[in-house]
Write an enzyme that holds these catalytic residues in place. Sequence first.
Site, PDB file in Angstrom:
ATOM      1  NE  ARG A 245      74.940  12.528 127.624  1.00  0.00           N
ATOM      2  CZ  ARG A 245      75.242  12.174 126.370  1.00  0.00           C
ATOM      3  NH1 ARG A 245      76.453  11.775 126.063  1.00  0.00           N
ATOM      4  NH2 ARG A 245      74.319  12.221 125.423  1.00  0.00           N
TER       5      ARG A 245
ATOM      6  CE  LYS B 169      67.157  20.054 123.525  1.00  0.00           C
ATOM      7  NZ  LYS B 169      67.871  18.982 122.833  1.00  0.00           N
TER       8      LYS B 169
HETATM    9  N1  BES Z   1      66.421  15.885 125.950  1.00  0.00           N
HETATM   10  C1  BES Z   1      67.301  15.680 124.873  1.00  0.00           C
HETATM   11  C2  BES Z   1      66.993  14.427 124.068  1.00  0.00           C
HETATM   12  C3  BES Z   1      65.655  14.346 123.368  1.00  0.00           C
HETATM   13  C4  BES Z   1      65.579  14.492 121.994  1.00  0.00           C
HETATM   14  C5  BES Z   1      64.510  14.038 124.052  1.00  0.00           C
HETATM   15  C6  BES Z   1      64.368  14.369 121.351  1.00  0.00           C
HETATM   16  C7  BES Z   1      63.283  13.927 123.401  1.00  0.00           C
HETATM   17  C8  BES Z   1      63.216  14.081 122.051  1.00  0.00           C
HETATM   18  C9  BES Z   1      68.735  15.544 125.411  1.00  0.00           C
HETATM   19  O1  BES Z   1      69.017  16.266 126.556  1.00  0.00           O
HETATM   20  C10 BES Z   1      69.650  16.049 124.365  1.00  0.00           C
HETATM   21  O2  BES Z   1      69.596  17.205 124.077  1.00  0.00           O
HETATM   22  N2  BES Z   1      70.493  15.166 123.838  1.00  0.00           N
HETATM   23  C11 BES Z   1      71.442  15.528 122.855  1.00  0.00           C
HETATM   24  C12 BES Z   1      72.765  14.910 123.228  1.00  0.00           C
HETATM   25  C13 BES Z   1      73.909  15.362 122.376  1.00  0.00           C
HETATM   26  C14 BES Z   1      74.199  16.812 122.640  1.00  0.00           C
HETATM   27  C15 BES Z   1      75.105  14.501 122.691  1.00  0.00           C
HETATM   28  C16 BES Z   1      70.967  14.991 121.511  1.00  0.00           C
HETATM   29  O3  BES Z   1      70.485  13.864 121.477  1.00  0.00           O
HETATM   30  O4  BES Z   1      71.052  15.719 120.536  1.00  0.00           O
HETATM   31 MN    MN Z   2      69.609  18.235 126.150  1.00  0.00          MN
END
Ligand code: BES
Ligand code: MN
Length: 478
Positions: free
Chosen positions: A332, A257
């Site tokens: 997931r 990230k």
């Molecule tokens: N933990 C994150 C999602 C999240 C985003 C939680 C903002 C709290 C606040 C999750 O693991 C994630 O990174 N999701 C990705 C999925 C994508 C790579 C398909 C996302 O939502 O960007």
């Molecule tokens: Mn994530």
Amino acid sequence: MKIIKKKEIEERSNRILLVRKEQNLSEYVPDAKQRNYVQERLNLKKEVALLNQLDHLVIIRVLGQTDEPKNNRLEVARKAGFEVHPMLNDHDVDSVDVVNCGVEPEECVAFAEGLALTGYQFLKYMTGEKEKQNKLEKIFLVDEALTGDQVDKLNHVVKAVYLTRDLVNEPLSFLTAVQLSLEIEKMGKEAGFEVEVFNKKKIESLKMGGLLAVNRGSLDPPTFSILTWKPEDAVNKNPLVLVGKGVVFDTGGLSLKPTHDSMDYMKCDMGGAAAVAGALYAVAMNRLPVWVVGLIPATDNRPDGNAYVPGDVVTMYDGTTVEVLNTDAEGRMLLADALSYAKKYGPELVIELSTLTGAAHAAIDKYGIVGMGNASREVMDNLKESGEYTAERIAEFPFWDDYKEQLKSEIADLKNIGGKYGGAITAGKFLEHFTDYPYIHLDIAGPSYNKSAYNYRGLGGSGVGVRILYNYLLNRSI
Ligand code: BES
Ligand code: MN
Ligand code: ZN
């Protein structure tokens, strides 16, 4: 914070009088001059008046109108609790009576709830914390219609939310997956629910491939915690299973990230796990006659020499193969294993909570939970009603099979990401693949963490999920 039932106010106790707008105040504010002052304030459309009696405070607070829907009025009451809190703090009040002067008992409870939840702080890492500490410690509820037992139950629910917030606010430097399991064990001991923790060896022997794949980039081992509350008088033959995402920190893994605004608060990525633990705490403390099981897969998600990489194919706990195309879609992976594991209980229903997608956050912000599922209309509507009652509202998204199209892989049974659109739903559809029972997915990515204070939900971890789950289970148990 403690909320306690009390028969009557003492002469010099600080008090908040909960009233309706048009109410005659002569009984509660006997002094005519003072009463005029209060009336003037209220006529100016102010909802609160403060009478400083020097040796105690009297706060008169107006709640909602009777023609408003009940759920709205309850939220008005919680927010009123939030608004009154700074007045008490300014006057160094450590104990206050909340007196029902003509509102409904439920509004009185909601006010106390809002006030108590506002009093939460996370000061563990502050040196010289004393000056920063909120003063209020005790809330006495004065309402003849409420029993001591009802008030104790409220007290336990508030405590559960506090514990859930603590877990979310703890950084990874303290709260590793192993530490999360230890904290859950502590909660279990106190409340009386059972906790079994699988360590890495056990998780390996079970071949929980999704959880292990995410954990490969970490120096710290994963855990899988099983929380059980099974009272003898349980009303259900098959358990209700709650599953919570326990990613104690989400860097994204090798699909790293960008740090600003994206990774900075990812200690909150175990918000689902914390809510499940909090819900079990509340249910067990209040001895609800309902059989509930909590499943919490936990690890951090990091890049490292042996971290899982995009393109990897992972064999999951149930044998499904998953092509990993983004290591940041890690939630997931571990939730899938927990959902497969849940099958062995033959559950009546599984509710899974997770900070799963930025897409859910983007869609509705912090104002609600994104919910979807394949459980019956009745079950979903009951859960949504609990959401309205507790103001932990669900915005229901479609759960059409069409979205499964996006999860097809060229080389495995599934891939772990969908396309550009409908990201909150494709994540839910991915998870549904691992279920064979009525299933509801709650994405709490939006409301689980507040970067700045947000009414009684506070700063940092909000504890979202505890009150809606508790209320749903309470209704199921009667
Ligand atoms: N933990 C994150 C999602 C999240 C985003 C939680 C903002 C709290 C606040 C999750 O693991 C994630 O990174 N999701 C990705 C999925 C994508 C790579 C398909 C996302 O939502 O960007
Ligand atoms: Mn994530
Ligand atoms: Zn995550």
